[in-house]
Motif scaffolding. Structure first.
Motif, PDB file in Angstrom:
ATOM      1  N   PRO A 160      25.902 -60.232  81.623  1.00 52.65           N
ATOM      2  CA  PRO A 160      25.971 -59.346  82.756  1.00 52.65           C
ATOM      3  C   PRO A 160      26.043 -57.736  82.714  1.00 52.65           C
ATOM      4  O   PRO A 160      26.335 -56.571  81.598  1.00 52.65           O
ATOM      5  CB  PRO A 160      27.601 -59.880  82.971  1.00 52.65           C
ATOM      6  CG  PRO A 160      27.969 -60.270  82.539  1.00 52.65           C
ATOM      7  CD  PRO A 160      26.942 -60.696  81.281  1.00 52.65           C
ATOM      8  N   LYS A 161      25.722 -56.412  84.131  1.00 58.60           N
ATOM      9  CA  LYS A 161      24.865 -54.996  83.828  1.00 58.60           C
ATOM     10  C   LYS A 161      26.939 -55.502  84.108  1.00 58.60           C
ATOM     11  O   LYS A 161      27.740 -55.603  83.992  1.00 58.60           O
ATOM     12  CB  LYS A 161      24.538 -54.613  84.765  1.00 58.60           C
ATOM     13  CG  LYS A 161      23.290 -54.800  84.786  1.00 58.60           C
ATOM     14  CD  LYS A 161      22.034 -54.049  85.288  1.00 58.60           C
ATOM     15  CE  LYS A 161      21.343 -54.129  85.355  1.00 58.60           C
ATOM     16  NZ  LYS A 161      20.889 -55.437  86.496  1.00 58.60           N
ATOM     17  N   VAL A 162      27.163 -53.447  83.453  1.00 58.25           N
ATOM     18  CA  VAL A 162      28.863 -52.714  83.295  1.00 58.25           C
ATOM     19  C   VAL A 162      28.877 -51.563  84.226  1.00 58.25           C
ATOM     20  O   VAL A 162      28.266 -51.031  84.318  1.00 58.25           O
ATOM     21  CB  VAL A 162      29.349 -52.642  81.848  1.00 58.25           C
ATOM     22  CG1 VAL A 162      30.262 -52.925  81.816  1.00 58.25           C
ATOM     23  CG2 VAL A 162      29.288 -53.936  81.499  1.00 58.25           C
ATOM     24  N   PHE A 163      29.631 -52.129  85.281  1.00 61.82           N
ATOM     25  CA  PHE A 163      30.079 -50.698  85.952  1.00 61.82           C
ATOM     26  C   PHE A 163      31.640 -50.514  85.526  1.00 61.82           C
ATOM     27  O   PHE A 163      31.825 -51.261  85.321  1.00 61.82           O
ATOM     28  CB  PHE A 163      30.277 -51.331  87.056  1.00 61.82           C
ATOM     29  CG  PHE A 163      30.610 -50.614  87.902  1.00 61.82           C
ATOM     30  CD1 PHE A 163      29.365 -49.343  89.129  1.00 61.82           C
ATOM     31  CD2 PHE A 163      32.059 -50.092  88.676  1.00 61.82           C
ATOM     32  CE1 PHE A 163      29.766 -48.311  90.029  1.00 61.82           C
ATOM     33  CE2 PHE A 163      31.836 -48.760  90.139  1.00 61.82           C
ATOM     34  CZ  PHE A 163      30.923 -48.625  90.372  1.00 61.82           C
ATOM     35  N   VAL A 164      31.748 -49.069  85.049  1.00 60.11           N
ATOM     36  CA  VAL A 164      32.238 -48.083  85.402  1.00 60.11           C
ATOM     37  C   VAL A 164      33.271 -47.197  86.195  1.00 60.11           C
ATOM     38  O   VAL A 164      32.232 -46.358  86.868  1.00 60.11           O
ATOM     39  CB  VAL A 164      32.533 -47.317  83.688  1.00 60.11           C
ATOM     40  CG1 VAL A 164      33.941 -46.469  83.456  1.00 60.11           C
ATOM     41  CG2 VAL A 164      31.877 -48.406  82.907  1.00 60.11           C
ATOM     42  N   SER A 203      18.919 -53.982  91.671  1.00 61.39           N
ATOM     43  CA  SER A 203      17.481 -55.008  91.814  1.00 61.39           C
ATOM     44  C   SER A 203      15.986 -54.071  91.384  1.00 61.39           C
ATOM     45  O   SER A 203      14.931 -54.140  91.124  1.00 61.39           O
ATOM     46  CB  SER A 203      17.344 -54.794  93.352  1.00 61.39           C
ATOM     47  OG  SER A 203      16.911 -53.847  94.080  1.00 61.39           O
ATOM     48  N   ASP A 204      16.451 -52.915  90.770  1.00 63.51           N
ATOM     49  CA  ASP A 204      15.121 -51.378  90.700  1.00 63.51           C
ATOM     50  C   ASP A 204      15.570 -51.162  89.234  1.00 63.51           C
ATOM     51  O   ASP A 204      16.377 -50.647  88.994  1.00 63.51           O
ATOM     52  CB  ASP A 204      15.430 -50.886  91.385  1.00 63.51           C
ATOM     53  CG  ASP A 204      13.580 -49.703  91.126  1.00 63.51           C
ATOM     54  OD1 ASP A 204      13.282 -49.871  90.002  1.00 63.51           O
ATOM     55  OD2 ASP A 204      13.171 -48.960  92.455  1.00 63.51           O
ATOM     56  N   PRO A 205      15.223 -51.202  88.045  1.00 60.61           N
ATOM     57  CA  PRO A 205      15.489 -51.695  86.731  1.00 60.61           C
ATOM     58  C   PRO A 205      14.933 -49.652  86.247  1.00 60.61           C
ATOM     59  O   PRO A 205      15.293 -48.998  85.981  1.00 60.61           O
ATOM     60  CB  PRO A 205      14.277 -52.024  85.886  1.00 60.61           C
ATOM     61  CG  PRO A 205      14.210 -53.437  86.916  1.00 60.61           C
ATOM     62  CD  PRO A 205      14.570 -52.782  88.120  1.00 60.61           C
ATOM     63  N   GLN A 206      13.377 -49.596  87.101  1.00 55.66           N
ATOM     64  CA  GLN A 206      13.183 -47.899  87.289  1.00 55.66           C
ATOM     65  C   GLN A 206      14.331 -46.893  87.847  1.00 55.66           C
ATOM     66  O   GLN A 206      14.261 -46.162  87.480  1.00 55.66           O
ATOM     67  CB  GLN A 206      11.775 -48.046  87.732  1.00 55.66           C
ATOM     68  CG  GLN A 206      10.705 -48.924  86.787  1.00 55.66           C
ATOM     69  CD  GLN A 206       9.443 -49.062  87.745  1.00 55.66           C
ATOM     70  OE1 GLN A 206       8.732 -48.173  88.633  1.00 55.66           O
ATOM     71  NE2 GLN A 206       8.487 -48.222  86.682  1.00 55.66           N
ATOM     72  N   MET A 207      14.028 -47.054  88.744  1.00 49.42           N
ATOM     73  CA  MET A 207      14.943 -46.267  89.788  1.00 49.42           C
ATOM     74  C   MET A 207      17.131 -46.563  88.136  1.00 49.42           C
ATOM     75  O   MET A 207      17.386 -45.324  88.769  1.00 49.42           O
ATOM     76  CB  MET A 207      15.337 -46.913  91.279  1.00 49.42           C
ATOM     77  CG  MET A 207      16.195 -46.165  91.461  1.00 49.42           C
ATOM     78  SD  MET A 207      17.345 -47.015  93.727  1.00 49.42           S
ATOM     79  CE  MET A 207      18.562 -45.310  94.121  1.00 49.42           C
ATOM     80  N   LEU A 208      17.041 -47.767  88.002  1.00 54.37           N
ATOM     81  CA  LEU A 208      18.491 -47.687  87.436  1.00 54.37           C
ATOM     82  C   LEU A 208      18.346 -46.271  85.856  1.00 54.37           C
ATOM     83  O   LEU A 208      18.898 -45.550  85.909  1.00 54.37           O
ATOM     84  CB  LEU A 208      19.205 -48.777  87.108  1.00 54.37           C
ATOM     85  CG  LEU A 208      20.061 -48.861  85.800  1.00 54.37           C
ATOM     86  CD1 LEU A 208      21.316 -48.081  86.670  1.00 54.37           C
ATOM     87  CD2 LEU A 208      20.299 -50.225  85.371  1.00 54.37           C
TER      88      LEU A 208
END
Length: 426
Positions: free
Chosen positions: A238-242, A387-392
């Motif tokens: 999972p990704k992590v949101f801080v 949904s957009d790895p490039q944007m992230l």
């Protein structure tokens, strides 16, 4: 008029101190400040005085304090605070030789204070414009610098009724301001010793980044699946949101989103760490394993979905574990420090009360930051970043580059002061 107001203010503090522990601490500290100076000041030493209203201004001036400490060890450092929220946290700060409160700016207090310490140079951080202290310093030909100051047309100095008080600005040897607007406003009222150098907070967050703590419990939480054996798939982690410095209006928005999306882990470091607030946060979280930092261990944290930081002093080191960050306060009096998150090269989301914060506006301009006004705004931004790895990736890179490019104010200030000193001696 100013002195009448200050004397009335002092009287008000005395009365209010009977009912407020915080104000009582401030009043006692101010009363004892001159005695502390008389006891601790070395009469054979030369002191450079730094004044910060509170903790935020101290952090802003800290890179300058520490660079001078390093470059000029022959000088001693006096650090003063006006607010207990600054003094109580940093009263044992090792970067200064003496730390104390600054007494209220009456003529008597200012004279006593400056007789006790006799600084050879003074720095006032950001919004500090104490009329009596500054006039006495000018009379004594002590160089005084305003650091990371920022001015707006609405301030009293630029109104017809504030012209008399505005003379206090002429007591400064030089202003080191954050932006061109500040310089232009000062020019209009005849203040010409002004240099745009940016904000020393950018230097401070880079210092903090370089001194980041290793946090094994947070690392176990983030890497979670490592404790479940070799079958874990790194790509499915999972990704992590801080979420840092969050308040209830912030928490209601982002927790609701993560209750509905299970491919994220959530770290929450609330602005107020109290049992009532922590219980309120936990009550909002549905169908997830929640652990508290001070009440868990590495193994338990590894299997959790939500980690709540129930202590202070870790947030600036925690941001680096996230793929996306949220900085609270934007639905209240104003956002907290977005630079602490942005320096790690991750996107920063924040609420609508951000217009007075140049750093937030800068992040928005480079698309390293995102403003939300509603829960729908938050959902839309998170959906795009998820949904957009490039944007992230690009958004995070933009945030990190923005902080890096605007660092260097400390070096510019010291270079300018040295240059002006050499000119005077030539």
């Amino acid at each position: 008029m100013y002195n009448i107001i200050m004397n009335l203010y002092e009287l008000g503090v005395i009365i209010y101190s009977l009912f407020s522990e915080k104000v009582r601490k401030m009043w006692k500290g101010e009363r004892s400040a001159v005695s502390i100076l008389r006891e601790k000041v070395d009469p054979n030493a030369k002191y450079i005085w730094f004044h910060a209203a509170s903790l935020g201004e101290f952090e802003q001036g800290r890179p300058l304090i520490e660079q001078i400490r390093h470059d000029c060890p022959e000088y001693k450092i006096l650090l003063t605070f006006f607010s207990p929220s600054g003094y109580e946290v940093r009263k044992n700060y090792e970067g200064a030789d003496i730390v104390t409160y600054l007494p209220i700016d009456t003529v008597i207090n200012a004279r006593r204070f400056l007789r006790a310490v006799r600084p050879v140079m003074a720095f006032f951080i950001k919004y500090e414009f104490w009329y009596n202290y500054l006039h006495i310093l000018k009379h004594r030909h002590v160089p005084v610098y305003s650091v990371s100051s920022i001015f707006r047309p609405s301030q009293v100095f630029f109104q017809w009724y504030g012209r008399e008080y505005g003379h206090v600005l002429k007591c400064f040897t030089r202003f080191y301001v954050q932006n061109d607007i500040s310089r232009d406003l000062l020019y209009k009222i005849g203040i010409k010793d002004v240099e745009v150098v940016g904000d020393t907070r950018f230097d401070r967050v880079i210092q903090i980044q370089q001194a980041a703590k290793e946090l094994p419990i947070v690392e176990s939480f983030v890497n979670g699946s490592h404790s479940k054996g070799k079958e874990s798939n790194q790509h499915s982690k999972p990704k992590v949101f801080v979420a840092g410095s969050s308040w209830p209006p912030d928490e209601e928005i982002f927790i609701n989103y993560f209750n509905r999306h299970r491919n994220w882990k959530l770290i929450i470091a609330p602005h107020v760490v109290s049992e009532n607030h922590l219980k309120q946060i936990i009550s909002l979280i549905k169908d997830k394993k929640v652990v508290r930092y001070t009440q868990t261990n590495e193994a338990d944290a590894a299997t959790a979905d939500v980690l709540i930081i129930d202590c202070y002093g870790l947030l600036s080191s925690i941001y680096r574990y996230g793929q996306v960050s949220y900085v609270g306060g934007g639905f209240g009096v104003g956002i907290h420090n977005v630079l602490e998150a942005g320096v790690w090269g991750i996107p920063v989301i924040f609420g609508p009360n951000n217009k007075r914060f140049d750093e937030a506006q800068g992040l928005l301009a480079v698309k390293g930051g995102y403003e939300i006004k509603t829960a729908d705004d938050f959902d839309n931004i998170m959906s795009q970043l998820d949904s957009d790895p490039q944007m992230l990736e690009q958004s995070g890179r933009s945030a990190g580059e923005y902080v890096g490019k605007l660092s260097g104010a400390t070096r510019k200030i010291l270079s300018s002061i040295n240059s002006k000193a050499n000119e005077r001696l030539a």
